[in-house]
Design a protein around this motif. Sequence first.
Motif, PDB file in Angstrom:
ATOM      1  N   ALA A 171      -5.608   5.492   7.418  1.00  0.00           N
ATOM      2  CA  ALA A 171      -5.658   5.611   5.562  1.00  0.00           C
ATOM      3  C   ALA A 171      -6.122   4.169   4.919  1.00  0.00           C
ATOM      4  O   ALA A 171      -7.074   4.385   3.542  1.00  0.00           O
ATOM      5  CB  ALA A 171      -5.104   6.206   4.837  1.00  0.00           C
ATOM      6  N   GLY A 230      -7.235   1.663   5.480  1.00  0.00           N
ATOM      7  CA  GLY A 230      -8.820   1.094   5.558  1.00  0.00           C
ATOM      8  C   GLY A 230      -8.764  -0.648   5.906  1.00  0.00           C
ATOM      9  O   GLY A 230      -9.356  -1.157   6.187  1.00  0.00           O
ATOM     10  N   ARG A 280       0.972   3.883  -2.722  1.00  0.00           N
ATOM     11  CA  ARG A 280       0.334   5.645  -2.510  1.00  0.00           C
ATOM     12  C   ARG A 280       1.070   6.484  -2.765  1.00  0.00           C
ATOM     13  O   ARG A 280       1.733   7.728  -2.875  1.00  0.00           O
ATOM     14  CB  ARG A 280      -0.190   5.794  -0.945  1.00  0.00           C
ATOM     15  CG  ARG A 280      -0.472   6.714  -0.475  1.00  0.00           C
ATOM     16  CD  ARG A 280      -1.824   6.707  -0.789  1.00  0.00           C
ATOM     17  NE  ARG A 280      -2.314   8.269  -0.483  1.00  0.00           N
ATOM     18  CZ  ARG A 280      -3.258   8.945  -0.824  1.00  0.00           C
ATOM     19  NH1 ARG A 280      -3.848   8.483  -1.890  1.00  0.00           N
ATOM     20  NH2 ARG A 280      -3.816   9.988  -0.668  1.00  0.00           N
ATOM     21  N   LEU A 316       0.516  16.976   3.424  1.00  0.00           N
ATOM     22  CA  LEU A 316      -0.914  16.674   3.737  1.00  0.00           C
ATOM     23  C   LEU A 316      -1.691  17.515   4.273  1.00  0.00           C
ATOM     24  O   LEU A 316      -2.998  17.153   4.912  1.00  0.00           O
ATOM     25  CB  LEU A 316      -0.777  15.328   5.183  1.00  0.00           C
ATOM     26  CG  LEU A 316       0.306  14.551   4.295  1.00  0.00           C
ATOM     27  CD1 LEU A 316       0.494  13.790   5.765  1.00  0.00           C
ATOM     28  CD2 LEU A 316      -0.708  13.664   3.005  1.00  0.00           C
ATOM     29  N   GLU A 374       0.092   9.018   6.695  1.00  0.00           N
ATOM     30  CA  GLU A 374      -1.641   8.872   6.089  1.00  0.00           C
ATOM     31  C   GLU A 374      -1.904   7.205   6.301  1.00  0.00           C
ATOM     32  O   GLU A 374      -2.776   6.733   7.246  1.00  0.00           O
ATOM     33  CB  GLU A 374      -1.543   8.505   4.832  1.00  0.00           C
ATOM     34  CG  GLU A 374      -1.929   9.728   4.363  1.00  0.00           C
ATOM     35  CD  GLU A 374      -1.940   9.839   2.397  1.00  0.00           C
ATOM     36  OE1 GLU A 374      -2.492  11.011   1.818  1.00  0.00           O
ATOM     37  OE2 GLU A 374      -1.300   9.587   1.713  1.00  0.00           O
ATOM     38  N   ARG A 431      -6.970  13.439  -0.805  1.00  0.00           N
ATOM     39  CA  ARG A 431      -6.712  13.555   0.068  1.00  0.00           C
ATOM     40  C   ARG A 431      -7.034  12.350   0.956  1.00  0.00           C
ATOM     41  O   ARG A 431      -8.778  11.790   0.467  1.00  0.00           O
ATOM     42  CB  ARG A 431      -6.749  15.005   1.160  1.00  0.00           C
ATOM     43  CG  ARG A 431      -7.314  15.229   2.045  1.00  0.00           C
ATOM     44  CD  ARG A 431      -6.590  16.328   2.873  1.00  0.00           C
ATOM     45  NE  ARG A 431      -6.435  16.462   2.167  1.00  0.00           N
ATOM     46  CZ  ARG A 431      -6.101  18.673   2.600  1.00  0.00           C
ATOM     47  NH1 ARG A 431      -6.987  18.951   3.156  1.00  0.00           N
ATOM     48  NH2 ARG A 431      -4.939  18.545   1.594  1.00  0.00           N
ATOM     49  N   VAL A 432      -6.517  11.644   2.015  1.00  0.00           N
ATOM     50  CA  VAL A 432      -7.327  10.440   2.764  1.00  0.00           C
ATOM     51  C   VAL A 432      -7.361  10.822   4.088  1.00  0.00           C
ATOM     52  O   VAL A 432      -8.163   9.842   4.500  1.00  0.00           O
ATOM     53  CB  VAL A 432      -7.088   8.827   1.996  1.00  0.00           C
ATOM     54  CG1 VAL A 432      -7.156   9.047   0.557  1.00  0.00           C
ATOM     55  CG2 VAL A 432      -5.327   9.107   2.465  1.00  0.00           C
ATOM     56  N   VAL A 433      -6.797  11.509   4.134  1.00  0.00           N
ATOM     57  CA  VAL A 433      -6.909  11.957   5.897  1.00  0.00           C
ATOM     58  C   VAL A 433      -6.456  12.734   5.864  1.00  0.00           C
ATOM     59  O   VAL A 433      -6.713  14.198   5.398  1.00  0.00           O
ATOM     60  CB  VAL A 433      -5.338  11.527   6.933  1.00  0.00           C
ATOM     61  CG1 VAL A 433      -5.448   9.956   6.750  1.00  0.00           C
ATOM     62  CG2 VAL A 433      -4.335  12.756   6.189  1.00  0.00           C
ATOM     63  N   TRP A 450       0.733  -1.071  -0.416  1.00  0.00           N
ATOM     64  CA  TRP A 450       0.020   0.291   0.096  1.00  0.00           C
ATOM     65  C   TRP A 450       1.027   1.376   0.042  1.00  0.00           C
ATOM     66  O   TRP A 450       0.731   2.326  -0.265  1.00  0.00           O
ATOM     67  CB  TRP A 450      -0.769   0.237   1.360  1.00  0.00           C
ATOM     68  CG  TRP A 450      -1.527   1.065   1.898  1.00  0.00           C
ATOM     69  CD1 TRP A 450      -3.384   1.304   0.329  1.00  0.00           C
ATOM     70  CD2 TRP A 450      -2.000   2.377   1.807  1.00  0.00           C
ATOM     71  NE1 TRP A 450      -4.033   2.119   0.934  1.00  0.00           N
ATOM     72  CE2 TRP A 450      -2.589   3.384   1.422  1.00  0.00           C
ATOM     73  CE3 TRP A 450      -0.807   3.153   2.770  1.00  0.00           C
ATOM     74  CZ2 TRP A 450      -3.158   4.336   1.915  1.00  0.00           C
ATOM     75  CZ3 TRP A 450      -1.094   3.984   2.598  1.00  0.00           C
ATOM     76  CH2 TRP A 450      -1.658   5.438   2.588  1.00  0.00           C
TER      77      TRP A 450
END
Lengths: 288, 288, 288
Positions: free
Chosen positions: B286, B288, B15, B55, B281, B26-28, B11
């Motif tokens: 992030a 998941g 990423r 970020l 992240e 943006r994931v966080v 990941w």
Amino acid sequence: MDDFSDADVAWLMDRAAAHREGSASRVVPPPVVGLLFLETSLRTRLGFSAAAARLGGWPLPVFEQRHSAISMDESVAHTVRALSGYCDVIVTRLPVPLNSDVLPLRPRCPILSGGDRGPAGEHPTQALIDLFALRNDLGGAAGRSVVVVGDPRMRSVVSLCRLLVRQGVGEIRVLTVPGLLAGRQPPGGVADRVRAVFDWSDAAGADFLYVAGIPHEAVSLEDRDRLRLTPERLAGLGEGCVVTSPLPVIDEIDEESWADPRLRAFEHSDDALFVRMALLELVLGAAG
Amino acid sequence: MDDFSDADVAWLMDRAAAHREGSASRVVPPPVVGLLFLETSLRTRLGFSAAAARLGGWPLPVFEQRHSAISMDESVAHTVRALSGYCDVIVTRLPVPLNSDVLPLRPRCPILSGGDRGPAGEHPTQALIDLFALRNDLGGAAGRSVVVVGDPRMRSVVSLCRLLVRQGVGEIRVLTVPGLLAGRQPPGGVADRVRAVFDWSDAAGADFLYVAGIPHEAVSLEDRDRLRLTPERLAGLGEGCVVTSPLPVIDEIDEESWADPRLRAFEHSDDALFVRMALLELVLGAAG
Amino acid sequence: MDDFSDADVAWLMDRAAAHREGSASRVVPPPVVGLLFLETSLRTRLGFSAAAARLGGWPLPVFEQRHSAISMDESVAHTVRALSGYCDVIVTRLPVPLNSDVLPLRPRCPILSGGDRGPAGEHPTQALIDLFALRNDLGGAAGRSVVVVGDPRMRSVVSLCRLLVRQGVGEIRVLTVPGLLAGRQPPGGVADRVRAVFDWSDAAGADFLYVAGIPHEAVSLEDRDRLRLTPERLAGLGEGCVVTSPLPVIDEIDEESWADPRLRAFEHSDDALFVRMALLELVLGAAG
């Protein structure tokens, strides 16, 4: 402590509670927060830095090397005046009294004391953090029995006693050793509400036990032992007693004591973030 | 290194690649990133600071003066616990092992190691940065011949070897001097894949040459000379060999060597930003 | 100073004025601003930090301990190169000349000098701040009579003289003591416009009096007294004379002088924020 009116204190407590619940909408533009710390501090400095960030703003730390052998420094008043032109608010921690000797005549932004020194030294923001703990855990200070353990001359103790009396505290006992009482009266206006005691049995019945800490080498090792919070001494407190400390502690709290759920110093340190956010908002004019 | 699963590593690489291409959304939420660096660091500290900023968040650096002659400090565990209440993630660089002796029981946010010390000291984020370089320049570590030059005891080397073996590296040679092998085995689980060599001719055929650096005064000046990367030694490497270093280097790489386009340490330092963004992240949930 | 073209200077002044009026819309994305300060600085470092924040960006300060007895450090050029991969612009304050000895061959972002040292040492951003003061208070430098008090060798004086001559200043007098003239010529290209004087009566008629400061122990205490700004000496200046200083000052300005409204050093320090914002925008390509 007197710089905050009762209305200010009430606003701060409500606002901090709103931040704690996550229900606070933005009331000030993201601020640039100067942090003029000429004395060591971890919690106050980083706590206000994090509060600035949580308000969407920018912490601007200043660590100036002063009084070195080979330099002549500009005055603190000049430093504060110049910094006040860059910032929306300045939080200070000074090794001297925060008064007109070190404050510029016309700063361009509000100055918030993060603790100062001298005979009238105070730490008002810490006292507000402590009051927030009382509010959250015990519904407030009114009528409560508070026991302060350690050095009654510490600035956080002075500010806390002043604030608690204003909030209608029931009584304040200071559990200390005679050596720490020498040469210092309880803060003006609260002397009749503060009583010195010298034995842990006198802490019984406390609603709120405040481990204030003892400066390094302020007392003998025997006296440090005498004032240390231990599981045995915790056992003598009531089930509903809330125990806290402004931190840091070195040996004032025995490591084993931390397992006791009544000791909530770190939880209160977490909640301090919300009080500091509200404080920045207050001095930035959010209270209207 | 074992704290990152193979799925985490996969990941992270994807990423970081997305950040590098500018295609990462943006994931966080913008994070407050505490940086508790009790040991000197330039790249790791500023790299994670920049990653926090990229970020949209806030770096919150802590440089605490500890163990001074005149102070008794609170424990690192207390500092981390308090800081964890202000931050969304803390990156640490400690002069001691990052284990339960220094970590609080219940931190309020994730802790990411930026390098620790001791017999099991590691620098896992650097290893992930190095793997990202391998991926970008050589398509990955699988089947590759890697030569590490310098001190095999360095934490970045330990973490890199562990990670490369997990990634199916072909072989790892460590070009070193006998004095640096004394008293230390290759990291557990990778001993059979790591071979010590003592002559630059043994670096021939390397796909990836990693100049790990040598601590000041760890070896004699003659041995430093023996391990230094020079244009002559670069000439002995293949045209497609990628040369890098986690930096800083002092004299481990001869100044003239920097003109060689195969030496890509600064380009990899640039790409490290994307890996650090992905790391923040990841620990912020992030993946998941 | 020569790195800024006349067109750059004109753009900077207009842009700073727009920031001052609050009418400047955003022209660059929020930048990550590295602050590599290897020499003490309060105003330049914090001023550019605040400017980064006011542009919505992030200041990234670097205070590296260098040249310690027990470490071998990487070169400044390597540090700048690595940092340039994390930042959008780097502001430097160096104890050495800012030239190819310390600058990397191919930095990844623009480098802005916040002052350097050596025979050709300059402080160009301070000179632009001073020019902005002249523009706001006196309509510009053209034709004006400027008196510099103090050490003509200071880098801020060198840069200011160069810039003022380019801006068509009427004349520059340097009020100093003979000891400070030894071994140094006025900066090249401006020698014919700069005249040394040694008595406060020669400051009469000045439009702009610039208290440059005197390094600690650079002159005798008698000479410091001779150059100090006092209410009596202020009385000898015209009513419309603008008095300023790049600050800090220790004893170069008598405390009582600060009550005089012609002394506007702090107001100019406040306005410096807008110049620094414009400078960051310029090097980030906004003027294009």
